[in-house]
Design an enzyme around this catalytic site. Structure first.
Site, PDB file in Angstrom:
ATOM      1  N   GLY A   1       0.805  -1.202   0.000  1.00 26.29           N
ATOM      2  CA  GLY A   1       0.000   0.000   0.000  1.00 26.29           C
ATOM      3  C   GLY A   1       0.845   1.262   0.000  1.00 26.29           C
ATOM      4  O   GLY A   1       2.016   1.257  -0.382  1.00 26.29           O
ATOM      5  N   ILE A   2       0.247   2.347   0.463  1.00 29.74           N
ATOM      6  CA  ILE A   2       0.890   3.659   0.453  1.00 29.74           C
ATOM      7  C   ILE A   2       1.436   3.979   1.840  1.00 29.74           C
ATOM      8  O   ILE A   2       0.804   3.681   2.844  1.00 29.74           O
ATOM      9  CB  ILE A   2      -0.123   4.743   0.029  1.00 29.74           C
ATOM     10  N   GLY A   3       2.621   4.599   1.900  1.00 31.27           N
ATOM     11  CA  GLY A   3       3.098   5.125   3.163  1.00 31.27           C
ATOM     12  C   GLY A   3       4.419   4.562   3.629  1.00 31.27           C
ATOM     13  O   GLY A   3       5.129   3.865   2.903  1.00 31.27           O
TER      14      GLY A   3
ATOM     15  N   ILE B   1       5.177   2.353   6.061  1.00 31.49           N
ATOM     16  CA  ILE B   1       5.327   0.932   6.394  1.00 31.49           C
ATOM     17  C   ILE B   1       5.711   0.098   5.170  1.00 31.49           C
ATOM     18  O   ILE B   1       6.641  -0.720   5.257  1.00 31.49           O
ATOM     19  CB  ILE B   1       4.053   0.411   7.077  1.00 31.49           C
TER      20      ILE B   1
ATOM     21  N   GLU C   1      -1.385  -2.726  -6.540  1.00 31.37           N
ATOM     22  CA  GLU C   1      -2.109  -1.533  -6.968  1.00 31.37           C
ATOM     23  C   GLU C   1      -1.133  -0.400  -7.240  1.00 31.37           C
ATOM     24  O   GLU C   1      -1.223   0.293  -8.242  1.00 31.37           O
ATOM     25  CB  GLU C   1      -3.095  -1.169  -5.861  1.00 31.37           C
TER      26      GLU C   1
ATOM     27  N   GLY D   1      -7.978   0.021  -2.425  1.00 32.98           N
ATOM     28  CA  GLY D   1      -7.781  -1.370  -2.833  1.00 32.98           C
ATOM     29  C   GLY D   1      -7.535  -2.320  -1.683  1.00 32.98           C
ATOM     30  O   GLY D   1      -7.203  -3.491  -1.907  1.00 32.98           O
TER      31      GLY D   1
END
Length: 618
Positions: A211-213, A215, A234, A332
């Site tokens: 995902g985003i960020g 982590i 994604e 997502g």
């Protein structure tokens, strides 16, 4: 100036739009800001245009000064202007799985009068690339009455299903404005620790979604020694570049889109945009393809890594709102969590810090905050990770989930969470001991070993292992029970098992070896009890019959000895039945020596931890 791609005829916005129409604005780093600015400047009499979009790296059109022109309807909240407008009631948020947004356009639930997008200049065949953002842009250009394109030579030309022909474009204008960039996040100690834990769940040959960020970037940092990883994600960011160049991510063992890195958009620095520009090994596909849970599941060993705002003690994941305040969106997350769960060997993971930035609020909560939206259900998630460890939820009861999640909560909130959850009878009264760490095992409190070709995890026993320990006990034959307990034990009650896993690990020690051949199964347990009177500890262990003779017992004893030495304990002692030759051999090989004892049926053994001569290879 807006012109026709072939004839060169000029347009005004009133030729393409009328008041009350709905437009789509391109996504992520492909936001066509210059087009929006031109529309604002040359709006004429246009009013009340609904602007729908997902995350965009620029969102100035959501400012109050443009309220008479735009009414924002965000399908994923990204920028501060949009977030503020929604909080003030000047804009709307429409929750939707990213995989299903395209059908909102095609089924005319949200019919589009125009799609404002950014593209590359056309090639010799008349095809422009959607570049760094194919996602739902692809569906928008297919279903909008008009496509208005910003042609930007700075846009990377990406491969895959990312192309639009000039005959699909109603009007376009040129701009050489740099593509918006997203700087790599600065990682802190908490994020690094989470990344290290998550990396332990990723096996060689796995396919990743990130995902985003911070982590996801932290996870990538700890994958340098992995082999043959794949990407079906994604989003991709700068963090993947080095791993692809080093061959760590090579997509060789993928079972869907083998040999290719698959994404639906990318966001990062210019280095990332240059990396994907014309790169035949990276392909971009529409969200309805990349985010389809059925297609995601076609990748064996699919690992999905996403974050959350909070997780309650049943495993419900809140990800799009802070109470009643909408903060981001569904995106997502559910698509990939579900796809990974359906994948053979897949692992859906939620990773988040244990507290808010100021440390005042726990993100592991007894109940979902009032108004908070459950994005991912308690049935979807297999693992939750914080900087305090990995909680395994798959197949766990509510009570077991609560214990697992309390274990990875910040220590300051664990007692409060246990007391709160007791109100709902998920944790019985005999469960008292709070989880305590064993930092001597290393920063992630676990180690990997391979015995006879099988990979094992060495870790502390946890309160949620109550059932696993019961199952371990009932695999023992009569001989093992006699050798370990010196009498024929016939049953292991829940209360007894609970007492054996509820260990104050700061004083005593209880370790186990587990494997994952049929879920996580305990294959060996070793423990010592601290004797304060003479600063010693009494040690014992038991190994499943089918796993003996492989080195598990010797390794358990070695690890317990190392912890005891680090804690400054003077000596280890053990009492072993005289006829238990294999266990006696394990102790003697570690340097234990026999001492006189009162019981003729037992051998009393002792290891002097203060003597350097007693040290073996640790």
């Amino acid at each position: 100036m807006l012109t026709h791609p072939r004839s060169g005829a000029t347009f005004q916005w009133k030729d393409l739009l009328k008041s009350g129409d709905r437009i789509f604005i391109g996504s992520n780093a492909a936001v066509p800001s210059a087009l929006v600015d031109d529309l604002i400047t040359h709006r004429g009499e246009l009013r009340d245009i609904e602007a729908t979009h997902i995350l965009t790296l620029e969102d100035h059109w959501a400012r109050r000064e443009y309220d008479d022109l735009f009414k924002v309807n965000s399908l994923f909240i990204g920028g501060d202007n949009v977030r503020q407008a929604i909080a003030e009631g000047r804009a709307d948020y429409t929750p939707s799985f990213l995989s299903e947004v395209p059908r909102l356009f095609s089924d005319r639930i949200l019919p589009l009068d125009a799609a404002l997008v950014m593209v590359t200049p056309p090639d010799e065949f008349g095809y422009c690339s959607l570049g760094v953002s194919v996602d739902v842009v692809s569906a928008a250009v297919k279903n909008a009455r008009h496509v208005v394109a910003l042609v930007n030579p700075n846009m990377p030309r990406t491969n895959g299903h990312s192309f639009i022909h000039i005959d699909q474009i109603s009007a376009w204008m040129d701009s050489d404005k740099p593509i918006p960039e997203l700087a790599p996040p600065q990682l802190d100690q908490v994020t690094e620790q989470i990344g290290q834990y998550v990396s332990l769940l990723i096996e060689d040959g796995a396919t990743l979604q990130l995902g985003i960020g911070k982590i996801p970037d932290a996870v990538l940092r700890y994958l340098g020694n992995h082999k043959d990883l794949g990407l079906h994600s994604e989003m991709i960011s700068d963090g993947v570049i080095d791993l692809i160049r080093k061959g760590v991510i090579n997509n060789r063992r993928k079972t869907f889109h083998k040999g290719k890195t698959i994404a639906t958009f990318c966001m990062g620095t210019r280095d990332l945009y240059d990396f994907v520009d014309g790169n035949p090994h990276v392909e971009f596909y529409p969200a309805e393809h990349v985010n389809s849970p059925v297609k995601i599941a076609r990748n064996d060993n699919m690992v999905s890594i996403n974050s959350a705002i909070e997780v309650d003690l049943t495993g419900q994941v809140v990800a799009d709102s802070i109470g009643y305040k909408f903060y981001s969106g569904i995106g997502g997350q559910v698509d990939f969590i579900r796809g990974a769960a359906l994948s053979k060997g897949g692992k859906p993971i939620i990773a988040l810090p244990s507290t808010t930035k100021d440390g005042k609020i726990s993100k592991i909560v007894a109940q979902v905050t009032e108004g908070g939206g459950v994005v991912t259900s308690r049935g979807h998630v297999h693992y939750v990770v914080t900087e305090y460890g990995i909680a395994s939820l798959r197949g766990k009861s509510i009570r077991e989930r609560a214990l697992e999640l309390i274990r990875i909560a910040h220590p300051r909130f664990r007692r409060e969470l246990l007391n709160e959850v007791r109100k709902y009878y998920w944790v019985p009264e005999y469960q008292e001991q709070m989880p305590t760490p064993v930092p001597e095992l290393g920063p992630v409190e676990m180690k990997k070993y391979t015995f006879d070709g099988i990979e094992y995890t060495l870790r502390p026993l946890h309160p949620a292992d109550e059932r696993k320990l019961q199952e371990f006990f009932y695999t023992h034959n009569k001989e093992t029970l006699m050798m370990r307990y010196n009498h024929h034990v016939t049953h292991m009650s829940r209360e007894k098992s609970c007492s054996l896993v509820s260990v104050d690990q700061e004083k005593d020690l209880a370790l186990c070896f587990t494997d994952q051949e049929e879920g996580e199964v305990i294959q060996g347990v070793g423990r010592y009890y601290y004797i304060e009177a003479n600063n010693s500890c009494e040690v014992a262990f038991v190994i499943k019959e089918s796993r003996r003779g492989k080195g598990i017992a010797s390794t358990l004893l070695k690890e317990m000895e190392q912890v005891a030495r680090m804690r400054g304990i003077d000596k280890m002692i053990a009492a072993v039945r005289r006829d238990n030759k294999p266990m006696l051999a394990v102790f003697e090989n570690r340097g234990f020596v026999s001492k006189p004892g009162d019981d003729m049926g037992e051998v009393y053994l002792e290891l002097d931890l203060k003597s350097k001569g007693s040290e073996r290879e640790l």
